[in-house]
Structures are given as C-alpha cells and as structure tokens.
Design an enzyme around this catalytic site. Structure first.
Site, PDB file in Angstrom:
ATOM      1  N   ASP A  54       0.826  -1.317   0.123  1.00  0.00           N
ATOM      2  CA  ASP A  54       0.162  -0.130   0.443  1.00  0.00           C
ATOM      3  C   ASP A  54       0.811   1.681  -0.338  1.00  0.00           C
ATOM      4  O   ASP A  54       2.107   1.300   0.089  1.00  0.00           O
ATOM      5  CB  ASP A  54      -1.121   0.305   1.502  1.00  0.00           C
ATOM      6  CG  ASP A  54      -2.001  -0.748   1.503  1.00  0.00           C
ATOM      7  OD1 ASP A  54      -2.184  -0.859  -0.143  1.00  0.00           O
ATOM      8  OD2 ASP A  54      -2.514  -1.257   2.265  1.00  0.00           O
ATOM      9  N   ASP A  70      -4.663  -2.759   4.681  1.00  0.00           N
ATOM     10  CA  ASP A  70      -5.220  -2.392   6.125  1.00  0.00           C
ATOM     11  C   ASP A  70      -6.851  -2.370   6.424  1.00  0.00           C
ATOM     12  O   ASP A  70      -7.123  -2.229   7.213  1.00  0.00           O
ATOM     13  CB  ASP A  70      -4.788  -1.048   6.788  1.00  0.00           C
ATOM     14  CG  ASP A  70      -5.289   0.005   5.315  1.00  0.00           C
ATOM     15  OD1 ASP A  70      -5.850  -0.535   4.199  1.00  0.00           O
ATOM     16  OD2 ASP A  70      -4.991   0.950   5.067  1.00  0.00           O
ATOM     17  N   ASP A 106      -8.898  -5.850   2.339  1.00  0.00           N
ATOM     18  CA  ASP A 106      -8.076  -6.578   1.758  1.00  0.00           C
ATOM     19  C   ASP A 106      -7.841  -7.772   2.388  1.00  0.00           C
ATOM     20  O   ASP A 106      -6.567  -8.824   2.636  1.00  0.00           O
ATOM     21  CB  ASP A 106      -7.003  -5.496   2.330  1.00  0.00           C
ATOM     22  CG  ASP A 106      -6.835  -3.886   1.893  1.00  0.00           C
ATOM     23  OD1 ASP A 106      -6.758  -3.971   0.326  1.00  0.00           O
ATOM     24  OD2 ASP A 106      -6.159  -2.955   2.678  1.00  0.00           O
TER      25      ASP A 106
END
Length: 1120
Positions: free
Chosen positions: A384, A769, A773
């Site tokens: 990310d 997060d 996900d």
C-alpha cells in the site's frame, strides 16, 4: 464487612439473573439475544415499563456511558474469556519422552543396565552402572531442554495473544467522547460505533440504535452468504459479524461468554486445542520424522554391518566371549542414534522463536512463526502507499475554492506565506467569499465519519492527534485552520447529529464508488454533500461555485483545461491526493435515496446513485502524505536483495506515479529514453496502470480471470492506481499461480526488453489495512497488516502485523527471514559434519578393535552438546545486512549448497584423519602414552580400564568439533570466520560454556563418561587444542580447494548465494547445485557482473523479472 456483604449479594443476584438499579437482568438479556425477536424485545420493554433498551440500561446514545463501568462489568460479565490453563512442564516433558530418538536411547539405557546386572554382574564390574546412568542423564537433559523450549514457546504465544487482544480496539462512546478501547474493556450498555471502512468487526452482541445502510456479514455464524440488512425492524447484531456497508451505533447487550459467538467458543474451547499443535510445529514434527525415514535405511545398513563385523571378528575369529555380542549391539544402536540429527527441529524452533521475539522489537509482530522463514523467500512485495510508504500524516497542501487556486508551497523555502496553512491562506484571500468557506466547512463537517476527529491530547500547543481516517482528519484540520468548529456543526446539524440522524441519509464510502455523501435537510428540501476522488466527482459535476458565490454552468472545456489539467494533474504531479468537494440540492425529499441511474457508472462499473450525480463543485484540495524518510533506502535494499516492489494504491494514476518515482519504485529504466519524467505518458508499456484497466485486461468478457493475459502484464507492472481490494487479491493470486518462467520463448523476448524472469514461482508478500484487504492478505504467502491503521479483520487475516505501519519494517522481516534459514543451515552443516566423522571413526574402530575409539557414552555426550548448546549458539546468530545483498531463497534448490558439501566433507575428512593418526602407534607417541585398544566397557575383575590414550582421543574429537563450530558460522567460504563473532554474545558465551563443561568432564568425569580417572595431561591437552585450532586453518584450505575446483565463481558469495526453503528439509534431497540449474541458464546474462553473480549462485534458480540498471536489479517474482 458491609462491602463484603454487598459483593456477596451482588454475586447472588447475578447467579439468580437479577440486577440492581432497575437494570435488565443478565437472564433477561440472555433470553432476548437467544431469541432475537423484535416482538420479544417490545414485550420485555412493555412488561418493565420502559420505552427503549437504552432507557432501561440508563445510557444516552449520543453521550455513551459516564459511570458504573465496573459495576456493569461485575453484573453482566467481562467481554473476554478465561484463559485456558497452560500446559504443565511435566506434560511437555512426557511428550518429549515419546520422541523416537529418546525411545532408542531409553532402550539402550535399559539394555545396558540389564547387561551390567545379569551378564557382567556388579561383582565383576562394580562401576558398570555409570554408563546407563550417563545415558539416563543424557536423556534427561535432552528431554528437559525440549520441554523447556515448548514450555516457554507456549507462554510466548500466550503473550502474543495478549498483545493482539490489546491492539484489537473499537470506537466506543463515553462521556460524549469517542474512545478507542480494547474489546475486553467494553461492557453492557456501551455505545460502539462501527462502519464498513475501518471499524467493521463487531465485538459484542447488541441492538442497532442508530445507523444507515447497515449490512452485516453473518456467514461466520449462520452460513448465509448474503449480508443481512439491519434497521429498527431488524436491530439485532451479533459479535463476530462484519459490517459490509453503512455505519451505525450498537448498544451492547451481551459480552464475553454471554454473547452468541462467546457461547459457541466456550462450548468448543478445549476441543479445538486438543486436536493438534500449531501448523508450524506439526510441520516440524513431520519434518523430523521425514529426516529419520529418509536416512533410516543407510543408517540401519551401516549399523548392521558394524555389528556383524564386530561379532565375526570379536567372537568367531578372536574367540571372545559370547556376552560381548551384547556390547556390540549397544555399539551398533549408538551409531544408529548418533546418525540421527534430532537436534534439527530444535534448532529450527529456536531460530524461529528467537527471530520472532527480536522482530517484535523491530515493529514486526509475528502471528505465524513460519512467516519468519517464508519472508526469506519473498520475491515480490505488493505494498500500500498510505501509511506504509508514507507517514500517514495527511496534510492539505493546496486547494482550489470557487475557482481560486492556492498552489502547494515548498516548506523548505521559509516565507511568511509558506508558514501559513492552506486554511489561513484561503481565509485571507478576498476573492473567496466567506459564505463559500463556511459552506465548505459545513460540507466537510457533515460528510465525514463519526470516528474521524482531530483532538489535542497533549495541550493546545502540541500538534493535534488524528483519530480515524487520515484523509478525513486532514480535511477536519483544514476546517480548524479556517476557524470553523467542525465538531459543533457535526453535533448540531439536523440530519447529522445523533439526535436527528434519522432525518438525514448517509451514503458511506465504498471502494466501488470512491466517494462518500451525506444528505441533510435544509430550509427548502435537502442538500447532499459529496466528497471523493477528484476525477470521479469532477465527471459528475454540471455546475460550479464561482468567486462571487454564485452557481454557474461548468463547461466541459473548463472542466478539462482548468480543473483536470491545471489543478488535478498539477497536484498529482506533486504527489498529492486530490479530493473534490461538491453538493447537490433537492427541492423535496426523494422517494428513494437508493435510486440509481445507468447513465452514470461507479468506479467498479455499477450504476451510480442519482443523489450523487449532477453535482455543484465547490472546490478541490490537494492532500499530501509525506514520504517516510527511511522508505527510499529500504526499497533500494529490496531491489539489491532481488525483491520486486509493486505499489497498489487508491490514488489516481498521476499521484501514484509521482509517489512511486520519489520512493524509488519507478526508476530511470522504467521510462522512455532512460530519463525520469513527471508525465505518466513517458513511462514504458505497462509500468503503471489503473485498476480498471488491469481488471479489463486480465478478465475475459464473462469476468473470468485469464492467467495468460495476466502473464503479459505482471513482469512489467510496478504501479497500480485506483485499485480496489479485489485487484490486490487478483494480483496476489496471479503472481502466485504464474508459470511464466517455464515459457522459454516469452522469457527470451522479455530478456530483450531487459527483463529477466525469475525461473520459479513467486513468493508474494502483501500489505493491507482494510477489512476488504483480508482475502488478499490470506492469498499472499505472507500477509502484513497495519498495526496502527489496520482493521481487526485485516489483522486477523495477516501473518505479521506492522506495529509502525512502516515499509522499512517489511525489509527488516525479509532480513530476519533469511537469517532464520541461514541459522538452520549453519546448524545442519555443523551437525552433519559431526555425524559423518563420528560414524566413520566408529566403523574404522569396529573393524580394528571391535569397538569405536569413542565410547557409546562419549558419543552421547557429544550428541548432547551438539543438540542443545550448539543449536542454541547457532540459532541466535543476529542478521547481517549482507543477507540483503543476495537474491531470495529458492525453495526448489537443495538445502545443502555446494560450499556446505565442501565444508562438511572436508572437515569430516580432517577429523577422521586426525583421529586415525592418534588412534595408532604414531598418535600414541605424540600423546606421550601407550597405544591401547582395550574396550571401553572394561574387563571382569573389578578394574575398569579407561586409558589416557582413549581419553585424549575423545577430547581431541570434541576440540575439533568445538573449533569447527566457529567455522560453521559461515556458509559461503568466507575467509574471515571471526567476522561478527563479538556481535553475538550468545554464541561466545555458549562456546565458552561448552569448553568449560568439556574440561570439567574430561578432568573430573572419570568413569561416568569413560575417561581416565585422573584426566589427561597438559601435553595431551596441548595436542588436542592444536588439532582443534587446526580446523580454523583447514577451513582456509577448503576455501582454496573449492575456489580452484570451481573457478572461484562462488567464492565469498554473499551476493548470489541461493538456498532452499527450510520447510522442505524432509524431502531428503541433497543434490549438488549443478543438478538444479544448468549452465545454459547462465549464458543469457546481459553483463559480466550479472554472469558472475549467476555463477556464484549456481545453487539457485535466479531472480525474478528484473530490469538492468546502474542501481541494484529488480525482480518480478512469485511463490513456491
């Protein structure tokens, strides 16, 4: 006394289902949550003269609880479970006693004591009990050590569980403030806020008291695949369920074992634990069993041959007594036992446990021990951006309001203007009407989630703390700098405040829409406030607010030339996330807020809500999340370590490319003509793309994933923008399944582009997060969840939790993972050298004297030192930065590298030659003693014979083994075997301790370990130490021989050295590296440096999809 009586009365009331202060009884609440019928709820309230459950529990939904917390916990129970009683040390010891090797040793001890009692007789051999006692002592030390490891390991996992529970926090309303509390702190009567974005998991049973569009995934409890809608008609929400859409407030009615999931957990609490150990330790047990099976037949053959030779020569040729056969059996069983490297699982466990404990100090909370080693094999990290590559401290750096631009100013240039915040600059600009700024502040205040807040925890002079969503916090901070009371607006706005929320209607953020809206009533009709991704909101705007605070038509030309090109792309090129702020007015209440239109599509292709179309644009803000200082060096280390890095972000493509260029994911070789550029169009083919384009290209017209299409993209892909969680899952799955490395033609074509395909499947690490996900984290080989910004669902799905949300911590995990592998290889190299030498010496002794020069009890003494102290010493070696100077571990290669074979065979040969030299007459004279071939077990007559000759032989063997332990710290033919020795106090301390134990044993152990009662002389000690130290010199000879025979390709190969994965040890494959990779696979390298690296790594299969550059090379890898 009265206090005790009150407590007793309260406990009695609890047991009887009663509660004080006119609260509902625990029994009432249990029955209500068991039935979960609205009719029962209404009947219960009516029967007790209450209008609502919150009134009965005496809690204000807008303020939460303010007192009686402990009292409620006493009455209704804790939101936690009593810990299962830990396994006793004795239980672990008893389990260790069932190990196969221990059983063999135990049988040997029984046989030996029976031989002494009934064959030799105590009268004939009064000290004959010493050998079985020594065996029992060895068994005790090994089993106690194993039990101690398991005992501490269980408590380590208990501490880990406690740490995870402490980090599992929910948003709870108390005293009018939103607090983050762990699950265990939640009590009946608490108001818990939840949403589908960052607070999706429900910690207790309760009823919905406020919310909009709430849907709960209850599949974990009832198996229903479709999310269940929750409303006033269906208010019951259960613990363990997950909010998939909307947001709301939960009034807690049942906690802990009183909740539905708690009752289920309590019913099966013990059963699941008894079915087996953790997957890793089960695997280690199986691995040990496989090792035993793989070498059983060779060991049994050697032991049988030794027994037959000793029997034929000793009894039939030399005419020895028949009872000697018993001793020959003991000798053969000893050889069988010594040949088993049973210390290997112990070394693996020690190394994993040591690494995981050290990794926690480096902000890696390891949930699954095997993830430590798996990260050593990682070839691809899909990361990310927000909070991982960046600092997760969002700040509004630029803005456009009413068509007036406030560009981002460089904070490094200190001017009066640059010291002002964007809010101050907007407020000071006379071209922007104050009314427009007030409405902008109202838009932000209303259209943000309850959990998002900016608070001053350390005083007004300290920087404010961000709670909740970082992007929304940046917008709220903009409000604060505009001198707008966002909290006051949020708490008073009709349709947004807790008391009037039913009059409004929120459209909560979703990754499918990339925006969030909130409809609130106004004087005439309704106004829908909208915020979201700039390009999506802009495409839906038909009007804009001008600098005169009037609404005017937004022409397509102005939208494209000014807002898209001059604002959005300009902000994005400066690595800023762009958020557009808009609204839409309704003259009357729409019949259905959920009405959609097929004329406008969401980001995922679904129909858009009518309420989120035909918008009026108020402004666009550029939000910067500064790059972490440590990220660019960390990414550089990844490329140097052969680990590819891909960025998956929700930002637009221009912003994503700008961030990727700044942090080093995109480099010169990814751009046309080899020059960095701020323009996406200057990138080479497929280096960056949006999630929409990615989905379109890797799925067919029926929406089915096509691996071949994916394989055309992934070797080049570095950045995926506007991606959703499903895209991340697809990326992890596709990389994991790709067999592109088997397609030689495609690999050759990619080679012409400068991309080298890793010749094996990829090992994928994925960060995440959000709740959505979780599937991608599960699909990846190693899932990293964010400890700060991550949801509980993401943490539950992950293998490792990043306590600081920092990408640099992932690199640390990779370094520790490689260190785990190296530590086990070091121990294996050491253990097998001992085994080879000991068995060789025993076989020679069997032919010469019908007994090994090293007594059975001495072999067990050596084995004891090898299994416990050596494994502990070598498993605690700290990682070296040089570990990241070589490519990832390739699991398809042999665990024993070519250099390790040279080391093991070379040192075993040295030890055998020295032992044979000292065994015969020449060695006896060197030791200044008479040659003695007398059997160690002594002769009848009451005198047990243990010569100085054999005592010195035993000591010399231990000295050589002990000094070779220093050599075994190095695996790649390094010249300086002492490098880093003093960085590991564990190794030095254990080495000295082993030496001290050996000195005490030889000088004072006497018959207990089959040595002379007076020990050995100083001359004999000098000879032993000199031959032991000779191992250090001999290592240099081995290095020279290896360099000459192999052309020096692998010499000191920190870079390019490749190993196999630990968890395939049990395969029994120990093929030399040349059998793994042909020389032709090295002939295609583009430079002499790459060629040298590949040759040094002849035991490996290569790197993944790399592109040559002056900087460390890149990878594009996959899983084994």
């Amino acid at each position: 006394m009265e206090e005790e009586m009150d407590k007793g009365r309260m406990a009695e009331e609890l047991e009887m289902g009663a509660a004080p202060a006119n609260w509902p009884s625990p029994r009432d609440l249990d029955d209500l949550m068991a039935d979960r019928e609205v009719a029962n709820l209404q009947s219960l309230l009516k029967a007790n003269g209450q209008t609502s459950m919150q009134q009965w529990l005496q809690v204000d939904p807008s303020q939460g609880l303010s007192s009686d917390i402990e009292k409620r916990r006493t009455i209704y129970g804790r939101n936690a479970f009593d810990a299962k009683p830990p396994t006793s040390f004795f239980a672990f010891w008893w389990d260790a006693m069932h190990d196969g090797a221990i059983i063999v040793l135990s049988v040997m001890a029984v046989v030996t004591i029976l031989v002494w009692l009934f064959v030799e007789t105590p009268k004939c051999v009064p000290n004959g009990y010493l050998e079985p006692v020594a065996l029992v002592f060895s068994i005790s030390v090994i089993t106690l050590t194993t039990a101690g490891i398991d005992f501490s390991k269980e408590r380590m996992f208990a501490a880990l569980s406690d740490q995870l529970d402490a980090s599992n926090k929910k948003f709870v309303l108390r005293n009018g403030q939103t607090l983050e509390l762990p699950d265990a702190e939640i009590v009946v009567g608490d108001i818990v806020t939840f949403n589908a974005h960052n607070a999706a998991s429900v910690p207790a049973d309760g009823v919905l008291v406020a919310g909009s569009g709430v849907k709960m995934d209850e599949a974990a409890l009832n198996g229903e695949p479709e999310p269940a809608e929750k409303s006033a008609e269906k208010p019951f929400i259960l613990s363990g369920t997950v909010c998939t859409s909307g947001s709301g407030k939960l009034l807690v009615l049942a906690v802990g074992t009183h909740s539905v999931s708690g009752k289920i957990k309590a019913a099966v609490y013990g059963e699941a634990e008894e079915e087996g150990g953790s997957p890793l330790f089960d695997k280690l047990d199986k691995m040990s069993l496989k090792i035993g099976k793989a070498g059983m037949y060779p060991r049994m053959f050697v032991a049988t041959v030794v027994f037959l030779v000793m029997t034929i020569v000793g009894v039939f040729i030399k005419g020895g007594p028949a009872r000697e056969i018993v001793h020959y059996i003991v000798q053969a069983i000893t050889i069988l036992a010594v040949a088993v490297p049973e210390g290997l699982p112990l070394a693996v466990t020690l190394s994993l446990a040591f690494s995981s404990s050290k990794m926690s100090l480096d902000n890696n909370l390891v949930k699954t021990l095997k993830a430590c080693e798996t990260m050593g094999s990682a070839t691809t990290i899909c990361s990310d951006k927000t909070g991982t590559l960046t600092a997760n401290r969002m700040t509004v750096r630029g803005a456009v309001v009413c068509g007036v631009v406030k560009p981002a100013l460089d904070p490094r240039i200190d001017t009066a203007e640059s010291r002002k915040s964007v809010g101050q600059r907007l407020r000071a600009d006379k071209n922007i009407p104050n009314e427009a700024l007030e409405e902008l502040g109202r838009l932000i205040s209303v259209d943000t989630m309850d959990e998002s807040a900016v608070v001053f925890e350390n005083g007004d002079n300290a920087p404010p703390a961000f709670k909740g969503n970082p992007t929304e916090c940046a917008l709220l901070e903009l409000c604060r700098t505009l001198s707008i009371d966002w909290r006051g607006i949020r708490d008073s706005a009709i349709g947004r405040s807790d008391a009037t929320r039913s009059q409004g209607h929120p459209f909560m953020f979703s990754s499918a829409r990339k925006l969030m809206s909130w409809a609130v009533p106004r004087e005439r009709g309704y106004r829908v406030y909208v915020k979201g991704a700039a390009e999506i909101v802009l495409s839906r705007c038909a009007w804009e607010v001008s600098s005169t605070n009037r609404v005017q038509k937004l022409k397509d030309e102005r939208r494209e030339s000014f807002y898209v090109n001059d604002v959005v792309k300009s902000f994005a090129a400066s690595a800023m996330r762009t958020i557009a702020l808009a609204y839409k007015d309704f003259d009357r209440l729409p019949q259905d807020w959920s009405q959609t239109t097929d004329e406008v599509k969401n980001a995922d292709g679904t129909d858009a809500f009518v309420a989120e179309t035909e918008l009026v644009l108020m402004g666009i803000v550029g939000i910067e999340d500064p790059l972490r200082d440590e990220v660019p060096p960390a990414i550089n280390r990844c490329y140097g370590a052969g680990i590819d890095v891909r960025m998956c972000t929700g930002d637009n493509l221009a912003t994503a490319v700008a961030i990727a260029s700044r942090c080093g994911i995109l480099r010169k070789e990814h751009y046309k003509h080899g020059r960095m550029s701020p323009h996406v169009s200057d990138l080479l083919k497929d280096r960056a793309m949006t999630g929409k384009e990615f989905r379109k290209r890797v799925h067919n017209s029926e929406g089915v994933f096509v691996q071949a299409a994916f394989d055309e993209i992934w070797p080049r892909l570095r950045v995926m923008a506007r991606c959703d969680p499903d895209d991340k899952h697809t990326l992890a799955h596709g990389l994991n399944k790709s067999l592109l490395f088997q397609d030689t033609e495609t690999c050759a074509a990619l080679k012409e582009e400068g991309i080298t395909i890793f010749p094996d499947r990829q090992v994928v690490a994925m960060t995440g997060d959000g709740t959505n996900d979780a599937p991608a984290l599960k699909r990846a080989d190693v899932g990293f969840a964010m400890g700060i910004s991550g949801t509980q669902i993401a943490k539950d799905a992950a293998d490792i939790i990043l306590l600081d949300d920092n990408f640099a911590s992932i690199v640390t995990a990779a370094k520790w993972g490689r260190n785990v592998y190296d530590s086990v290889c070091k121990f294996l190299q050491f253990q097998l050298t001992v085994n080879i030498a000991a068995i060789s010496v025993a076989v020679v002794g069997a032919f010469r004297y019908q007994e090994s020069p090293i007594a059975a009890v001495q072999m067990l003494w050596i084995n004891l030192i090898m299994d416990s102290l050596a494994s502990l010493a070598l498993a605690t070696e700290p990682p070296d930065d040089a570990l990241l100077d070589r490519p990832p571990v390739n699991r398809s290669d042999s665990i024993i590298s070519e250099q390790m074979w040279y080391n093991m065979v070379g040192h075993a040969a040295y030890q055998v030659v020295v032992m044979m030299l000292l065994y015969y007459d020449l060695g006896a004279s060197l030791l200044d003693t008479e040659p003695n071939g007398t059997p160690h077990h002594g002769k009848c007559g009451g005198v047990t014979v243990y010569s100085k000759h054999h005592s010195a032989l035993f000591n010399c063997f231990v000295m050589m083994t002990l000094f070779n332990e220093i050599n075994c710290r190095k695996l790649r033919g390094e010249w300086n075997v002492f490098a880093g020795l003093f960085k590991n106090p564990y190794f030095g301390s254990i080495w000295v301790l082993t030496m001290v134990i050996q000195i005490i044993g030889v000088q004072f152990g006497g018959a207990a370990i089959a040595v002379h009662k007076d020990g050995i002389t100083s001359r004999q000690w000098l000879v032993c130490v000199c031959f032991g130290a000779g191992e250090l010199v001999w290592q240099q000879v081995i290095n020279v021989v290896h360099m000459l025979t192999k052309g020096g390709d692998e010499q000191v190969g920190e870079k390019g050295y490749r190993d196999a994965g630990i968890l395939k040890i049990g395969s029994g494959r120990v093929a030399l590296p040349e059998t793994v990779r042909s020389a032709s696979s090295r002939s295609n390298e583009s430079s002499q440096r790459d060629l040298s690296l590949r040759r040094r790594a002849s035991s490996k299969k290569g790197l993944s999809a790399r592109e040559p550059s002056t900087t460390p090379r890149m990878v594009a890898s996959e899983k084994v």
